[in-house]
Design a protein around this motif. Structure first.
Motif, mmCIF file in Angstrom:
data_model
loop_
_atom_site.group_PDB
_atom_site.id
_atom_site.type_symbol
_atom_site.label_atom_id
_atom_site.label_comp_id
_atom_site.label_asym_id
_atom_site.label_seq_id
_atom_site.Cartn_x
_atom_site.Cartn_y
_atom_site.Cartn_z
ATOM 1 N N ASP A 100 -31.175 10.164 -32.587
ATOM 2 C CA ASP A 100 -30.448 9.947 -31.337
ATOM 3 C C ASP A 100 -31.378 10.163 -30.155
ATOM 4 O O ASP A 100 -31.996 11.230 -30.027
ATOM 5 C CB ASP A 100 -29.261 10.906 -31.226
ATOM 6 C CG ASP A 100 -28.189 10.635 -32.270
ATOM 7 O OD1 ASP A 100 -28.003 9.457 -32.618
ATOM 8 O OD2 ASP A 100 -27.555 11.598 -32.737
ATOM 9 N N VAL A 101 -31.475 9.152 -29.296
ATOM 10 C CA VAL A 101 -32.258 9.249 -28.066
ATOM 11 C C VAL A 101 -31.277 9.161 -26.906
ATOM 12 O O VAL A 101 -30.574 8.164 -26.758
ATOM 13 C CB VAL A 101 -33.297 8.121 -27.976
ATOM 14 C CG1 VAL A 101 -34.102 8.243 -26.685
ATOM 15 C CG2 VAL A 101 -34.222 8.132 -29.193
ATOM 16 N N THR A 102 -31.226 10.222 -26.094
ATOM 17 C CA THR A 102 -30.244 10.292 -25.025
ATOM 18 C C THR A 102 -30.931 10.403 -23.670
ATOM 19 O O THR A 102 -31.810 11.252 -23.478
ATOM 20 C CB THR A 102 -29.319 11.515 -25.222
ATOM 21 O OG1 THR A 102 -28.720 11.446 -26.520
ATOM 22 C CG2 THR A 102 -28.229 11.540 -24.170
ATOM 23 N N LEU A 103 -30.538 9.536 -22.737
ATOM 24 C CA LEU A 103 -31.014 9.592 -21.359
ATOM 25 C C LEU A 103 -29.968 10.359 -20.556
ATOM 26 O O LEU A 103 -28.818 9.919 -20.453
ATOM 27 C CB LEU A 103 -31.197 8.185 -20.800
ATOM 28 C CG LEU A 103 -32.057 7.222 -21.638
ATOM 29 C CD1 LEU A 103 -32.114 5.854 -20.972
ATOM 30 C CD2 LEU A 103 -33.458 7.784 -21.843
ATOM 31 N N THR A 104 -30.354 11.485 -20.003
ATOM 32 C CA THR A 104 -29.395 12.351 -19.313
ATOM 33 C C THR A 104 -29.559 12.248 -17.798
ATOM 34 O O THR A 104 -30.628 11.864 -17.303
ATOM 35 C CB THR A 104 -29.572 13.813 -19.755
ATOM 36 O OG1 THR A 104 -30.905 14.241 -19.451
ATOM 37 C CG2 THR A 104 -29.339 13.958 -21.253
ATOM 38 N N PRO A 105 -28.501 12.579 -17.039
ATOM 39 C CA PRO A 105 -28.598 12.516 -15.570
ATOM 40 C C PRO A 105 -29.732 13.385 -15.049
ATOM 41 O O PRO A 105 -30.047 14.440 -15.612
ATOM 42 C CB PRO A 105 -27.237 13.046 -15.112
ATOM 43 C CG PRO A 105 -26.315 12.766 -16.265
ATOM 44 C CD PRO A 105 -27.153 12.959 -17.499
ATOM 45 N N GLY A 106 -30.356 12.912 -13.979
ATOM 46 C CA GLY A 106 -31.443 13.690 -13.390
ATOM 47 C C GLY A 106 -32.799 13.420 -14.000
ATOM 48 O O GLY A 106 -33.765 14.124 -13.698
ATOM 49 N N GLY A 107 -32.896 12.422 -14.869
ATOM 50 C CA GLY A 107 -34.192 12.054 -15.435
ATOM 51 C C GLY A 107 -34.555 12.732 -16.731
ATOM 52 O O GLY A 107 -35.706 12.646 -17.173
ATOM 53 N N GLY A 108 -33.617 13.402 -17.370
ATOM 54 C CA GLY A 108 -33.910 14.060 -18.633
ATOM 55 C C GLY A 108 -33.799 13.118 -19.822
ATOM 56 O O GLY A 108 -33.117 12.092 -19.777
ATOM 57 N N VAL A 109 -34.478 13.480 -20.905
ATOM 58 C CA VAL A 109 -34.433 12.726 -22.159
ATOM 59 C C VAL A 109 -34.356 13.722 -23.310
ATOM 60 O O VAL A 109 -35.030 14.760 -23.289
ATOM 61 C CB VAL A 109 -35.684 11.844 -22.346
ATOM 62 C CG1 VAL A 109 -35.605 11.075 -23.669
ATOM 63 C CG2 VAL A 109 -35.861 10.874 -21.184
ATOM 64 N N ARG A 110 -33.520 13.404 -24.303
ATOM 65 C CA ARG A 110 -33.410 14.255 -25.484
ATOM 66 C C ARG A 110 -33.525 13.386 -26.724
ATOM 67 O O ARG A 110 -32.825 12.384 -26.862
ATOM 68 C CB ARG A 110 -32.082 15.006 -25.499
ATOM 69 C CG ARG A 110 -31.936 16.014 -26.644
ATOM 70 C CD ARG A 110 -30.636 16.797 -26.489
ATOM 71 N NE ARG A 110 -30.527 17.888 -27.442
ATOM 72 C CZ ARG A 110 -29.969 17.783 -28.642
ATOM 73 N NH1 ARG A 110 -29.448 16.606 -29.035
ATOM 74 N NH2 ARG A 110 -29.904 18.819 -29.451
ATOM 75 N N VAL A 111 -34.431 13.762 -27.632
ATOM 76 C CA VAL A 111 -34.631 13.057 -28.901
ATOM 77 C C VAL A 111 -34.303 14.025 -30.021
ATOM 78 O O VAL A 111 -34.928 15.088 -30.136
ATOM 79 C CB VAL A 111 -36.079 12.547 -29.040
ATOM 80 C CG1 VAL A 111 -36.259 11.829 -30.366
ATOM 81 C CG2 VAL A 111 -36.445 11.626 -27.882
ATOM 82 N N ALA A 112 -33.308 13.670 -30.838
ATOM 83 C CA ALA A 112 -32.845 14.580 -31.889
ATOM 84 C C ALA A 112 -32.769 13.852 -33.223
ATOM 85 O O ALA A 112 -32.434 12.668 -33.293
ATOM 86 C CB ALA A 112 -31.478 15.153 -31.533
ATOM 87 N N ASP A 113 -33.079 14.571 -34.288
ATOM 88 C CA ASP A 113 -32.957 14.022 -35.636
ATOM 89 C C ASP A 113 -32.410 15.083 -36.571
ATOM 90 O O ASP A 113 -32.388 16.274 -36.232
ATOM 91 C CB ASP A 113 -34.311 13.491 -36.148
ATOM 92 C CG ASP A 113 -35.360 14.581 -36.296
ATOM 93 O OD1 ASP A 113 -35.168 15.490 -37.132
ATOM 94 O OD2 ASP A 113 -36.384 14.538 -35.594
#
Length: 388
Positions: A62-75
């Motif tokens: 899962d690649v998530t683009l979050t408000p404020g310019g954040g990014v989260r990559v989870a497996d």
């Protein structure tokens, strides 16, 4: 010119290593300090999850683009080891996030190319104002934070955990990237491509930034290259047409495998996309040349066998055969040889011969087994050659 201006001593040499070197010249490592560079930060982190999934530990990414310019990559993989590993003095997690090339699998068909130079997540760590790594492993949840490339503290146990996996969340440093933002569409194009080329790879891209609500897309294509051909023909939501020809073959002669899918339609343009170890090869190379060799050999042999070409007629040219052809050619090699540092053109004489023979054999079998469709395709090519 003064003596001071021309003096050159050892004290004038500045040696930068690790995060300092990356932050000093970010464009050398991610291509730019704009949108392109931001996307590369995402790919450097996602590449680790992709390689792990393709190395026998499949699971959703899962690649998530979050408000404020954040990014989260989870497996949901086994989780990056936190203890010391290999020849590193620090924890394995810290080595992955601070050491160039750590965790990469060069010279392997699983070395999916999403990194510009194989540097890995350390580039993202160095160019993020803050990065947090979370590991679930053996019933324990571990957390470690970094600020502009430097670990705030060693990994710490943050309580019990169920399951396993790794999540890396980061925020690109605005001092370097300014107001640039990640493009959902650009990231989606590359993740979609990877999922087409690696059957079983499951990637979801989620964008939580739109005021109207989250946007998401899942990339999972069990049909592999055949699904890719259907997509290139703007058929993403319909079953793959029966006349899409596809095959896969392992070949020790080139120390790797080849997957090909192709289809002729009524258009005049040719659309051939080629890849080596899941990396686009816009300048082609030996795999693409071998594909064209094989297609030409099979089509010309069929045309002569069915007397669609007379003995005195010249062979159909590759240009004529390519009219209306949509194809995907993907090789995965243990030791790929590229021409140039950008890896845009594949080398290796054995690759051309092996791909050519595989395509000739499988396409010939398809032509013989589907006489009505085959005759329609080849007659169209012959008519075009005569009219040309």
């Amino acid at each position: 010119m003064s003596e001071e201006a021309i003096r050159y001593e050892a004290s004038h040499i500045q040696v930068l290593e690790g995060w300092e070197a990356i932050r000093k010249r970010p464009g050398m490592y991610v291509g730019s300090t704009g949108e392109r560079g931001l996307h590369q930060l995402v790919f450097e982190v996602a590449g680790r999850s992709v390689r792990e999934a393709l190395s026998g530990r499949p699971g959703p990414i899962d690649v998530t683009l979050t408000p404020g310019g954040g990014v989260r990559v989870a497996d949901d993989g086994p989780g990056v080891p936190v203890e010391a590993a290999g020849g590193t003095e620090g924890p394995a997690l810290e080595a992955l996030l601070t050491s160039p090339h750590a965790g990469t699998a060069l010279n392997s068909r699983h070395a999916v190319a999403v990194s510009l130079f194989g540097m890995g997540p350390c580039v993202t760590t160095a160019l993020s104002s803050r990065l947090t790594a979370e590991v679930r492993r053996e019933g324990v949840r571990w957390v470690q934070e970094y600020v502009r490339g430097v670990a705030v503290a060693p990994p710490s146990a943050a309580g019990p955990a169920t399951g396993s996996g790794t999540a890396i969340a980061f925020r690109a440093d605005t001092d370097i990237f300014g107001t640039a933002e990640c493009s959902f569409d650009v990231l989606a194009e590359r993740f979609r491509e990877l999922a087409f080329l690696n059957r079983g790879l499951d990637i979801s891209l989620i964008d939580e930034r739109p005021p109207s609500g989250p946007r998401s897309e899942r990339f999972w294509f069990p049909g592999g290259a055949r699904d890719f051909v259907a997509f290139l023909e703007a058929r993403p939501d319909v079953p793959v047409p029966p006349d899409v020809i596809g095959f896969e073959r392992e070949d020790e002669g080139m120390q790797g495998s080849v997957e090909v899918a192709l289809r002729w339609c009524d258009a005049r343009e040719e659309r051939v996309r080629s890849f080596a170890n899941s990396q686009p090869t816009p300048y082609g190379g030996t795999h693409e040349a071998g594909f064209r060799d094989g297609v030409a050999a099979a089509v010309n042999a069929y045309a002569r066998q069915r007397r669609l070409l007379e003995a005195a007629d010249p062979d159909l040219s590759a240009d004529r055969i390519g009219e209306g052809l949509t194809a995907v050619v993907s090789v995965k090699l243990d030791r790929p040889e590229f021409h140039g540092a950008t890896c845009g053109e594949l080398g290796g004489a054995a690759v051309r011969a092996c791909v050519g023979e595989a395509v000739r054999e499988h396409l010939s079998t398809w032509l013989e087994g589907h006489p009505a469709q085959a005759t329609a395709v080849v007659e169209r090519i012959v008519r075009g050659a005569c009219q040309g």
